[in-house]
Design an enzyme around this catalytic site. Structure first.
Site, PDB file in Angstrom:
ATOM      1  N   HIS A 153     -18.663  -9.783 -21.160  1.00 42.59           N
ATOM      2  CA  HIS A 153     -18.973  -8.774 -20.288  1.00 42.59           C
ATOM      3  C   HIS A 153     -19.991  -7.811 -20.892  1.00 42.59           C
ATOM      4  CE1 HIS A 153     -14.980 -10.676 -18.924  1.00 42.59           C
ATOM      5  NE2 HIS A 153     -14.993 -10.804 -19.715  1.00 42.59           N
ATOM      6  N   ILE A 198     -15.321 -13.265 -23.643  1.00 42.53           N
ATOM      7  CA  ILE A 198     -13.614 -13.807 -24.095  1.00 42.53           C
ATOM      8  C   ILE A 198     -13.268 -14.635 -22.494  1.00 42.53           C
ATOM      9  CG2 ILE A 198     -11.321 -12.050 -23.260  1.00 42.53           C
ATOM     10  CD1 ILE A 198     -13.125  -9.888 -23.420  1.00 42.53           C
ATOM     11  N   ARG A 199     -12.273 -15.993 -24.086  1.00 38.93           N
ATOM     12  CA  ARG A 199     -12.084 -17.630 -23.219  1.00 38.93           C
ATOM     13  C   ARG A 199     -13.624 -17.360 -22.154  1.00 38.93           C
ATOM     14  NH1 ARG A 199      -8.316 -16.054 -20.051  1.00 38.93           N
ATOM     15  NH2 ARG A 199      -7.986 -13.884 -21.197  1.00 38.93           N
ATOM     16  N   GLY A 259     -11.674 -12.220 -15.822  1.00 36.79           N
ATOM     17  CA  GLY A 259      -9.347 -12.265 -15.193  1.00 36.79           C
ATOM     18  C   GLY A 259      -9.554 -13.689 -15.131  1.00 36.79           C
ATOM     19  N   GLU A 260      -8.799 -13.890 -14.776  1.00 34.77           N
ATOM     20  CA  GLU A 260      -8.209 -16.094 -14.594  1.00 34.77           C
ATOM     21  C   GLU A 260      -9.699 -15.850 -13.174  1.00 34.77           C
ATOM     22  OE1 GLU A 260      -7.079 -16.910 -17.107  1.00 34.77           O
ATOM     23  OE2 GLU A 260      -7.806 -19.014 -15.755  1.00 34.77           O
ATOM     24  N   SER A 261      -9.977 -17.155 -12.934  1.00 36.15           N
ATOM     25  CA  SER A 261     -11.241 -17.247 -12.072  1.00 36.15           C
ATOM     26  C   SER A 261      -9.659 -17.542 -10.897  1.00 36.15           C
ATOM     27  CB  SER A 261     -11.745 -17.828 -11.653  1.00 36.15           C
ATOM     28  OG  SER A 261     -11.539 -19.196 -12.807  1.00 36.15           O
ATOM     29  N   CYS A 281     -18.402 -13.397 -16.423  1.00 36.27           N
ATOM     30  CA  CYS A 281     -17.679 -14.060 -16.804  1.00 36.27           C
ATOM     31  C   CYS A 281     -16.675 -14.421 -15.543  1.00 36.27           C
ATOM     32  CB  CYS A 281     -15.897 -13.539 -17.357  1.00 36.27           C
ATOM     33  SG  CYS A 281     -14.946 -14.548 -18.992  1.00 36.27           S
ATOM     34  N   GLU A 283     -19.591  -4.844 -19.325  1.00 39.24           N
ATOM     35  CA  GLU A 283     -18.616  -3.053 -19.220  1.00 39.24           C
ATOM     36  C   GLU A 283     -18.002  -3.371 -20.849  1.00 39.24           C
ATOM     37  OE1 GLU A 283     -17.544  -6.157 -18.145  1.00 39.24           O
ATOM     38  OE2 GLU A 283     -16.441  -6.936 -18.419  1.00 39.24           O
ATOM     39  N   ARG A 316     -15.420 -23.916 -17.320  1.00 44.14           N
ATOM     40  CA  ARG A 316     -14.815 -22.931 -18.104  1.00 44.14           C
ATOM     41  C   ARG A 316     -13.934 -23.059 -18.915  1.00 44.14           C
ATOM     42  NH1 ARG A 316     -10.117 -22.434 -14.150  1.00 44.14           N
ATOM     43  NH2 ARG A 316      -9.446 -21.067 -15.528  1.00 44.14           N
TER      44      ARG A 316
END
Ligand code: GLN
Length: 206
Positions: free
Chosen positions: A183, A147-148, A55-57, A87, A185, A119
């Site tokens: 990821h 992903i990013r 997500g976005e840390s 991530c 998952e 990051r």
């Protein structure tokens, strides 16, 4: 351990795929699993381990600070509570975090993993990509979707590197904590989630 209560950090980011993967892993291992979304400090009660999704840390930190969840979880992690970060989750668990190549080093929300992580390390051209990788002692091959994703630039002695890509660690373990910059998952392979359930089963922290 035949019954495991697992937490999914639900502050921000996708937890459904982790939920599906850890459920299928538990089924395969004959473990009775209860899953709890963790939003508040009291949600940590009775848990045997926690998964921190991507997500976005920065958004996660903002959300978690207000309620006191970050501090409560940090205390538990410092005592050996098992965690699996993917991530953004891996960023939160890092001792040293860089926002970009030139920025200063700051501490992650849970500064435990002895590593420096950058990051969005792959930049814009390689925003998202997939490669097939082995993870030593865990799976012969997994589709690793980035992903990013961050890049783990340096690791300390306490850290075991279990997978690499492009000469950099992408899956690490330190005690009861595992983290990947990709990821698992999303791979359709529940091997990493099985490995995490095994760490929890063998763990002495209760
Ligand atoms: N770029 C995100 C961050 O810095 C991490 C991306 C992810 O979790 N897929 O927090």
């Amino acid at each position: 351990m035949k019954e495991i209560n697992i937490g999914l950090l639900g502050l921000q980011g996708a937890i459904e795929e982790h939920e599906a993967s850890v459920r299928s892993a538990a089924k395969a291992l004959g473990i009775q699993l209860d899953i709890h979304t963790v939003l508040l400090p009291e949600d940590l009660e009775g848990l045997h381990g926690i998964i921190m999704p991507g997500g976005e840390s920065t958004a996660m930190i903002k959300q978690g600070k207000k309620s006191g969840l970050l501090q409560a979880l940090r205390n538990k992690l410092e005592d050996g509570f098992p965690a699996f970060g993917t991530c953004a989750g891996a960023i939160l668990l890092s001792k040293r975090v860089k926002r970009d190549a030139h920025s200063e080093i700051t501490e992650g929300a849970f500064p435990i993993l002895d590593q420096t992580i950058l990051r969005n390390g792959y930049g814009r051209q390689k925003d998202s990509f997939a490669v097939k990788l082995p993870i030593r002692g865990i799976v012969d091959e997994i589709e690793a979707i980035f992903i990013r994703a961050p890049i783990i630039e340096k690791t300390g002695e306490e850290l075991k590197v279990l997978a690499e890509f492009g000469g950099k660690p992408v899956f690490v373990q330190q005690g009861n904590i595992i983290a990947s910059t990709f990821h698992p998952e999303l791979s359709g392979n529940n091997g990493v989630h099985k490995y995490f359930l095994k760490i929890i089963s063998e763990n002495t922290y209760q």
